[in-house]
Design a protein around this motif. Structure first.
Motif, PDB file in Angstrom:
ATOM      1  N   PHE A  14     -79.924  70.248 -18.808  1.00  0.00           N
ATOM      2  CA  PHE A  14     -79.075  71.219 -19.499  1.00  0.00           C
ATOM      3  C   PHE A  14     -77.738  70.559 -19.846  1.00  0.00           C
ATOM      4  N   GLN A  17     -78.260  68.494 -22.828  1.00  0.00           N
ATOM      5  CA  GLN A  17     -78.605  69.303 -23.994  1.00  0.00           C
ATOM      6  C   GLN A  17     -77.387  69.974 -24.630  1.00  0.00           C
ATOM      7  N   VAL A  18     -76.400  70.329 -23.814  1.00  0.00           N
ATOM      8  CA  VAL A  18     -75.233  71.046 -24.357  1.00  0.00           C
ATOM      9  C   VAL A  18     -74.068  70.129 -24.701  1.00  0.00           C
ATOM     10  N   TRP A  65     -75.366  71.493 -13.411  1.00  0.00           N
ATOM     11  CA  TRP A  65     -76.219  71.508 -14.599  1.00  0.00           C
ATOM     12  C   TRP A  65     -76.883  70.171 -14.903  1.00  0.00           C
ATOM     13  N   LEU A 110     -72.495  77.581 -28.299  1.00  0.00           N
ATOM     14  CA  LEU A 110     -73.758  76.959 -27.896  1.00  0.00           C
ATOM     15  C   LEU A 110     -74.929  77.616 -28.612  1.00  0.00           C
ATOM     16  N   HIS A 114     -79.067  78.320 -24.750  1.00  0.00           N
ATOM     17  CA  HIS A 114     -78.163  77.666 -23.803  1.00  0.00           C
ATOM     18  C   HIS A 114     -77.057  78.618 -23.370  1.00  0.00           C
ATOM     19  N   GLN A 117     -78.514  81.052 -20.813  1.00  0.00           N
ATOM     20  CA  GLN A 117     -78.761  80.408 -19.524  1.00  0.00           C
ATOM     21  C   GLN A 117     -77.443  80.184 -18.770  1.00  0.00           C
TER      22      GLN A 117
END
Length: 134
Positions: A14, A17-18, A65, A110, A114, A117
């Protein structure tokens, strides 16, 4: 059975990914801008400079994360509830914390999955810190 094919790169965390460290630094910096002007929350931070608290939360969230383990390397196990025991964390503090965090999350823009989450975790974390009725 879901096996990763030999030679396939592992799935990104995560954190990756962000946008990694930059995203978490932006999130927490924006959050603490709100805290600095909030008389109820600001009282929970005895330090004149919010910088150390900002750094601790940034490192914690990055580690949680899937980023570097710098938080645990320097501070040990997070023990979040124990670390918040000295402070009165009631429903008003919970709501204020989430209000400032909501502003910070929204600024990140985001992807919806995302954002959901991250927000779901923050709502859970805020509820788990409440230690005083009211």
């Amino acid at each position: 059975m879901n096996e990763i094919p030999h030679g396939a790169p592992p799935e990104a965390t995560f954190y990756e990914q962000v946008g990694g460290e930059q995203t978490f630094r932006r999130l927490v910096h924006r959050f603490y801008q709100g805290v600095a002007d909030d008389p109820d929350l600001r009282a929970m931070y005895p330090e004149q400079d919010l910088g150390p608290a900002e750094e601790r939360l940034t490192l914690f969230l990055m580690q949680y994360w899937g980023g570097p383990r710098t938080y645990s390397d320097h501070r040990g196990h997070p023990r979040l509830r124990m670390r918040h025991v000295p402070f009165t964390v009631d429903r008003a503090a919970h709501d204020a914390w989430l209000r400032h965090m909501r502003d910070a999350v929204d600024e990140l823009a985001l992807a919806p999955e995302h954002e959901k989450q991250l927000w779901d975790y923050l709502v859970y974390a805020a509820a788990s810190m409440v230690n005083t009725p009211g």
